[in-house]
Write a protein that holds these residues in place. Sequence first.
Motif, PDB file in Angstrom:
ATOM      1  N   UNK A 140      23.849 -17.340   8.864  1.00 26.64           N
ATOM      2  CA  UNK A 140      22.473 -17.112   9.321  1.00 26.64           C
ATOM      3  C   UNK A 140      21.926 -18.479   9.697  1.00 26.64           C
ATOM      4  N   UNK A 141      21.960 -18.774  10.981  1.00 25.97           N
ATOM      5  CA  UNK A 141      21.689 -20.122  11.451  1.00 25.97           C
ATOM      6  C   UNK A 141      20.262 -20.320  11.961  1.00 25.97           C
ATOM      7  N   UNK A 142      19.501 -19.252  12.098  1.00 26.22           N
ATOM      8  CA  UNK A 142      18.194 -19.331  12.719  1.00 26.22           C
ATOM      9  C   UNK A 142      17.139 -19.861  11.746  1.00 26.22           C
ATOM     10  N   UNK A 143      16.131 -20.533  12.301  1.00 27.31           N
ATOM     11  CA  UNK A 143      14.963 -20.924  11.515  1.00 27.31           C
ATOM     12  C   UNK A 143      14.076 -19.697  11.350  1.00 27.31           C
ATOM     13  N   UNK A 144      13.090 -19.785  10.468  1.00 27.84           N
ATOM     14  CA  UNK A 144      12.183 -18.657  10.288  1.00 27.84           C
ATOM     15  C   UNK A 144      11.413 -18.378  11.579  1.00 27.84           C
ATOM     16  N   UNK A 145      11.009 -19.426  12.292  1.00 29.92           N
ATOM     17  CA  UNK A 145      10.277 -19.241  13.554  1.00 29.92           C
ATOM     18  C   UNK A 145      11.149 -18.527  14.587  1.00 29.92           C
ATOM     19  N   UNK A 146      12.438 -18.857  14.617  1.00 31.73           N
ATOM     20  CA  UNK A 146      13.350 -18.154  15.522  1.00 31.73           C
ATOM     21  C   UNK A 146      13.506 -16.703  15.085  1.00 31.73           C
ATOM     22  N   UNK A 147      13.518 -16.458  13.786  1.00 37.03           N
ATOM     23  CA  UNK A 147      13.609 -15.087  13.285  1.00 37.03           C
ATOM     24  C   UNK A 147      12.405 -14.271  13.754  1.00 37.03           C
ATOM     25  N   UNK A 148      11.225 -14.873  13.732  1.00 38.99           N
ATOM     26  CA  UNK A 148      10.036 -14.166  14.221  1.00 38.99           C
ATOM     27  C   UNK A 148      10.176 -13.827  15.705  1.00 38.99           C
ATOM     28  N   UNK A 149      10.705 -14.748  16.479  1.00 38.16           N
ATOM     29  CA  UNK A 149      10.909 -14.491  17.909  1.00 38.16           C
ATOM     30  C   UNK A 149      11.951 -13.391  18.126  1.00 38.16           C
ATOM     31  N   UNK A 150      13.029 -13.430  17.355  1.00 36.66           N
ATOM     32  CA  UNK A 150      14.063 -12.389  17.461  1.00 36.66           C
ATOM     33  C   UNK A 150      13.464 -11.023  17.138  1.00 36.66           C
ATOM     34  N   UNK A 151      12.587 -10.964  16.152  1.00 35.29           N
ATOM     35  CA  UNK A 151      11.910  -9.704  15.813  1.00 35.29           C
ATOM     36  C   UNK A 151      11.221  -9.123  17.048  1.00 35.29           C
ATOM     37  N   UNK A 152      10.519  -9.967  17.780  1.00 34.79           N
ATOM     38  CA  UNK A 152       9.820  -9.494  18.984  1.00 34.79           C
ATOM     39  C   UNK A 152      10.800  -9.014  20.054  1.00 34.79           C
ATOM     40  N   UNK A 153      11.916  -9.711  20.214  1.00 37.29           N
ATOM     41  CA  UNK A 153      12.928  -9.271  21.180  1.00 37.29           C
ATOM     42  C   UNK A 153      13.550  -7.942  20.754  1.00 37.29           C
ATOM     43  N   UNK A 154      13.776  -7.758  19.449  1.00 40.51           N
ATOM     44  CA  UNK A 154      14.307  -6.484  18.964  1.00 40.51           C
ATOM     45  C   UNK A 154      13.332  -5.345  19.241  1.00 40.51           C
ATOM     46  N   UNK A 155      12.054  -5.557  18.920  1.00 38.42           N
ATOM     47  CA  UNK A 155      11.038  -4.526  19.173  1.00 38.42           C
ATOM     48  C   UNK A 155      10.992  -4.172  20.661  1.00 38.42           C
ATOM     49  N   UNK A 156      10.978  -5.190  21.489  1.00 33.55           N
ATOM     50  CA  UNK A 156      10.891  -4.975  22.937  1.00 33.55           C
ATOM     51  C   UNK A 156      12.109  -4.206  23.454  1.00 33.55           C
TER      52      UNK A 156
END
Length: 187
Positions: A140-156
């Motif tokens: 799990x290489x992502x930062x928490x901020x990247x995780x938040x961005x990934x969440x938005x991409x998943x939702x979209x």
Amino acid sequence: MGKSKVVITGAPGTGKTSIVNGLESKGFHCFHEIIRDMTSKAKQEGQSEEYISNPLVFVDDAMQFNKDLLQGRTAHYQQSLKIDVPISFFDRGIPDVLAYMAFFGQTYDQDFISHCENHRYDSVFIVPPWQEIYVSDNERLETFEEAESIHHFLMKTYTQFGYNPIEVPKDAVPNRIDFILETLKKL
């Protein structure tokens, strides 16, 4: 509940895998995430001196890595059609591949889209980013901020394919599992 295919998705470090493991311990059939093994293998074969959030930097052919991931998730989907259980849970679904590709700025062709259109899940639960439980590790290489961005991409991405992801509340794992199972009974 009937025979259903249910995705548990979310950004890295949200507790998704703990939920899937908990569901499995309750006797549900679960298909586990394959990306961690793929990322670990890619890192072992590549140059991994630097701490980098994109696992694609460890592979020679990023598109082939994504195609392999797509095929692996599609194989899980197809296996679910052959087993005699009322419900199968998936630790990530096929649209996750496209969401991550979009996050990393990669383009994908109609084949990726067709996999999502032709392999439909019955329900999608999304586990939101939760900083208090977030931990990075070797896969799990992502930062928490990247995780938040990934969440938005998943939702979209899931929304673009006609899903209405149900957000799992931030709570203890047993309560999250109860929420998912109770919600499925109402669908």
